[in-house]
Design an enzyme around this catalytic site. Structure first.
Site, PDB file in Angstrom:
ATOM      1  N   TYR A 132      31.348 -14.633  34.647  1.00 19.97           N
ATOM      2  CA  TYR A 132      32.706 -14.278  34.179  1.00 19.97           C
ATOM      3  C   TYR A 132      33.669 -15.437  34.454  1.00 19.97           C
ATOM      4  O   TYR A 132      34.400 -15.869  33.565  1.00 19.97           O
ATOM      5  CB  TYR A 132      33.153 -13.004  34.897  1.00 19.97           C
ATOM      6  N   LYS A 167      35.358 -17.456  31.305  1.00 18.61           N
ATOM      7  CA  LYS A 167      36.807 -17.306  31.118  1.00 18.61           C
ATOM      8  C   LYS A 167      37.524 -18.653  31.281  1.00 18.61           C
ATOM      9  O   LYS A 167      38.525 -18.917  30.621  1.00 18.61           O
ATOM     10  CB  LYS A 167      37.367 -16.276  32.102  1.00 18.61           C
TER      11      LYS A 167
HETATM   12  P1  NDP Z   1      37.866  -2.391  29.041  1.00 21.35           P
HETATM   13  O1  NDP Z   1      36.436  -2.433  29.480  1.00 21.35           O
HETATM   14  O2  NDP Z   1      38.737  -1.287  29.507  1.00 21.35           O
HETATM   15  O3  NDP Z   1      37.930  -2.472  27.440  1.00 21.35           O
HETATM   16  C1  NDP Z   1      37.214  -3.450  26.761  1.00 21.35           C
HETATM   17  C2  NDP Z   1      37.449  -3.291  25.277  1.00 21.35           C
HETATM   18  O4  NDP Z   1      36.707  -4.295  24.593  1.00 21.35           O
HETATM   19  C3  NDP Z   1      36.980  -1.959  24.736  1.00 21.35           C
HETATM   20  O5  NDP Z   1      37.769  -1.608  23.624  1.00 21.35           O
HETATM   21  C4  NDP Z   1      35.544  -2.269  24.302  1.00 21.35           C
HETATM   22  O6  NDP Z   1      35.127  -1.311  23.349  1.00 21.35           O
HETATM   23  C5  NDP Z   1      35.761  -3.671  23.724  1.00 21.35           C
HETATM   24  N1  NDP Z   1      34.583  -4.525  23.701  1.00 21.35           N
HETATM   25  C6  NDP Z   1      33.779  -4.865  24.732  1.00 21.35           C
HETATM   26  N2  NDP Z   1      32.782  -5.643  24.308  1.00 21.35           N
HETATM   27  C7  NDP Z   1      32.957  -5.809  22.977  1.00 21.35           C
HETATM   28  C8  NDP Z   1      32.243  -6.486  21.967  1.00 21.35           C
HETATM   29  N3  NDP Z   1      31.114  -7.171  22.242  1.00 21.35           N
HETATM   30  N4  NDP Z   1      32.708  -6.444  20.704  1.00 21.35           N
HETATM   31  C9  NDP Z   1      33.828  -5.755  20.409  1.00 21.35           C
HETATM   32  N5  NDP Z   1      34.545  -5.087  21.309  1.00 21.35           N
HETATM   33  C10 NDP Z   1      34.103  -5.103  22.583  1.00 21.35           C
HETATM   34  O7  NDP Z   1      38.480  -3.819  29.476  1.00 21.35           O
HETATM   35  P2  NDP Z   1      39.943  -4.207  29.999  1.00 21.35           P
HETATM   36  O8  NDP Z   1      40.985  -3.588  29.151  1.00 21.35           O
HETATM   37  O9  NDP Z   1      39.951  -4.046  31.471  1.00 21.35           O
HETATM   38  O10 NDP Z   1      39.888  -5.784  29.728  1.00 21.35           O
HETATM   39  C11 NDP Z   1      40.250  -6.360  28.490  1.00 21.35           C
HETATM   40  C12 NDP Z   1      40.228  -7.869  28.659  1.00 21.35           C
HETATM   41  O11 NDP Z   1      41.093  -8.239  29.734  1.00 21.35           O
HETATM   42  C13 NDP Z   1      38.847  -8.442  29.006  1.00 21.35           C
HETATM   43  O12 NDP Z   1      38.648  -9.642  28.324  1.00 21.35           O
HETATM   44  C14 NDP Z   1      38.944  -8.683  30.505  1.00 21.35           C
HETATM   45  O13 NDP Z   1      38.093  -9.720  30.924  1.00 21.35           O
HETATM   46  C15 NDP Z   1      40.418  -9.078  30.638  1.00 21.35           C
HETATM   47  N6  NDP Z   1      40.950  -8.890  31.981  1.00 21.35           N
HETATM   48  C16 NDP Z   1      40.970  -7.635  32.564  1.00 21.35           C
HETATM   49  C17 NDP Z   1      41.509  -7.459  33.820  1.00 21.35           C
HETATM   50  C18 NDP Z   1      41.567  -6.120  34.489  1.00 21.35           C
HETATM   51  O14 NDP Z   1      41.882  -6.071  35.705  1.00 21.35           O
HETATM   52  N7  NDP Z   1      41.325  -5.029  33.805  1.00 21.35           N
HETATM   53  C19 NDP Z   1      42.047  -8.605  34.578  1.00 21.35           C
HETATM   54  C20 NDP Z   1      41.982  -9.857  33.878  1.00 21.35           C
HETATM   55  C21 NDP Z   1      41.459  -9.984  32.628  1.00 21.35           C
HETATM   56  P3  NDP Z   1      33.546  -1.061  23.046  1.00 21.35           P
HETATM   57  O15 NDP Z   1      32.860  -0.981  24.376  1.00 21.35           O
HETATM   58  O16 NDP Z   1      33.531   0.212  22.267  1.00 21.35           O
HETATM   59  O17 NDP Z   1      33.114  -2.226  22.243  1.00 21.35           O
END
Ligand code: NDP
Length: 262
Positions: free
Chosen positions: A156, A160
Site C-alpha cells: 500500500y 500510493k
Molecule cells: P472503502 O473500502 O470503504 O471503499 C472502496 C470503494 O472502492 C468501494 O466503492 C469499492 O466498491 C471500490 N473499489 C474497490 N476496488 C475496486 C476496483 N478494483 N474497481 C472499482 N472499484 C473498486 O474505502 P475508503 O472509502 O476507506 O477508501 C477510499 C480511498 O481512500 C482508497 O483509495 C483508500 O486507499 C484511500 N484512503 C482511505 C483512508 C481511510 O482511512 N479510510 C485514508 C487514506 C486514504 P467495490 O468493492 O464494490 O468495488
C-alpha cells in the site's frame, strides 16, 4: 460560496461507499452530474439512484473493475456518452497487510494495477474529453502512507507513493490543456471498512471496537480522532472547483495532525 460546479460532469471511482460516496454526494450537492464506478453493482446502483433523487442530478452507475483495462474503458465510454467529463476523482483503492519478504509478485501487480494503472488509463481516456471541453480537474486520492508509511502494509505504502508521483508528473503534462491535477493524502477517515476491521479484531476480546478505534486515533493523530468521509470530501469538492484555480500539481494533506513532518 458558489463553487460553479452546477452541470459539470464528474467521474468518481470507488463511489459506492466510504470516501468515494461522500465525494459523490458533495459534488451532487453542488449540482454536478455523476458517473459512479465500483465492482459491486447492487450497492452502486442503489446509491446512484438515491443521489440522483436527493440532489436532482443525473448519476450513471458503471459496474467496472478499475484495475483492468476493460473496466477503465467502460468508465471512459460512460463519460463520453454524457458529453465528456470535467472532473475525474481517482478514489478506488484499498489497504494491504503483508511483509516484503512474504508477498508474491502477483500481489504487488494487483495493487499496482488498482492504485496506479487505473489512474494512468483513466487519464489517457478522459483527459482528451476534458481538453475538448476547455479544461478540467483530475484528483488522486492517495494516502498519508504515500509519505509516512504504516509498516504492516508495504505494498500500500509503495503503490500510493507511486500514485502521488504520477499525479505530480501528470499535472505538468496536462496544465497546457487547462487541466489541473492534484493529489490528496488523507489520514484516518472513519469509513465502514475501518469499523468492520475493528469489530473483527476485537470480536474475541470483548468487542470494544470503539475503544480500539479510539486507541488508533490516540496513537496516530494529534487531534485524537478519525475524520469523517464528509470532512475529506469537502476538500475534494473545493479542489474540483474553479475556486482552486491556482492549485496545480500539489498534494494536500487532510490528516487531523497525523503527519509527523513539516
Ligand atoms: P472503502 O473500502 O470503504 O471503499 C472502496 C470503494 O472502492 C468501494 O466503492 C469499492 O466498491 C471500490 N473499489 C474497490 N476496488 C475496486 C476496483 N478494483 N474497481 C472499482 N472499484 C473498486 O474505502 P475508503 O472509502 O476507506 O477508501 C477510499 C480511498 O481512500 C482508497 O483509495 C483508500 O486507499 C484511500 N484512503 C482511505 C483512508 C481511510 O482511512 N479510510 C485514508 C487514506 C486514504 P467495490 O468493492 O464494490 O468495488
Amino acid at each position: 460560496m458558489d463553487l460553479g460546479l452546477k452541470g459539470k460532469i464528474a467521474v468518481i471511482t470507488g463511489a459506492s461507499v466510504g470516501i468515494g460516496l461522500a465525494i459523490a454526494e458533495g459534488l451532487a450537492a453542488e449540482g454536478a452530474d455523476l458517473v459512479l464506478a465500483a465492482r459491486g453493482g447492487e450497492r452502486l446502483e442503489a446509491e446512484a439512484a438515491r443521489i440522483a433523487e436527493k440532489y436532482g442530478v443525473s448519476a450513471t452507475a458503471v459496474v467496472a473493475d478499475v484495475a483492468t483495462a476493460g473496466g477503465t474503458e467502460a468508465i471512459i465510454a460512460a463519460a463520453a456518452e454524457k458529453g465528456g467529463a470535467d472532473i475525474l476523482i481517482n478514489n478506488a483503492g484499498t489497504g494491504s497487510n503483508e511483509t516484503v519478504m512474504e508477498a508474491p509478485d502477483e500481489k504487488w501487480q494487483a495493487y499496482w494495477d488498482l492504485h496506479v494503472m487505473a489512474a494512468v488509463r483513466l487519464a489517457r481516456g478522459i483527459a482528451p474529453q476534458m481538453k475538448r471541453r476547455g479544461g478540467g480537474v483530475i484528483l488522486h486520492n492517495a494516502s498519508i502512507c504515500a509519505v509516512q508509511p504504516l509498516w504492516y502494509e508495504p505494498i500500500y505504502n509503495v503503490s500510493k507513493s507511486a500514485l502521488m508521483m504520477f499525479s505530480k508528473t501528470l499535472s505538468t503534462e496536462l496544465i497546457q490543456d487547462n487541466i489541473r491535477v492534484n493529489c490528496v493524502n488523507a489520514g484516518l477517515i472513519l469509513t465502514p471498512d475501518w469499523i468492520k476491521t475493528a469489530k473483527q479484531l476485537t470480536a474475541e476480546t470483548g468487542g470494544n471496537w470503539e475503544g480500539y478505534l479510539q486507541a488508533v486515533a490516540n496513537e496516530h493523530a494529534s487531534s485524537k480522532r478519525f475524520g469523517t468521509p464528509e470532512e475529506l470530501a469537502n476538500v475534494f469538492v473545493f479542489l474540483s472547483s474553479e475556486r482552486a484555480s491556482y492549485c496545480i500539481g500539489s498534494t494536500y494533506f487532510v490528516d487531523g495532525g497525523m503527519l509527523k513532518t513539516i
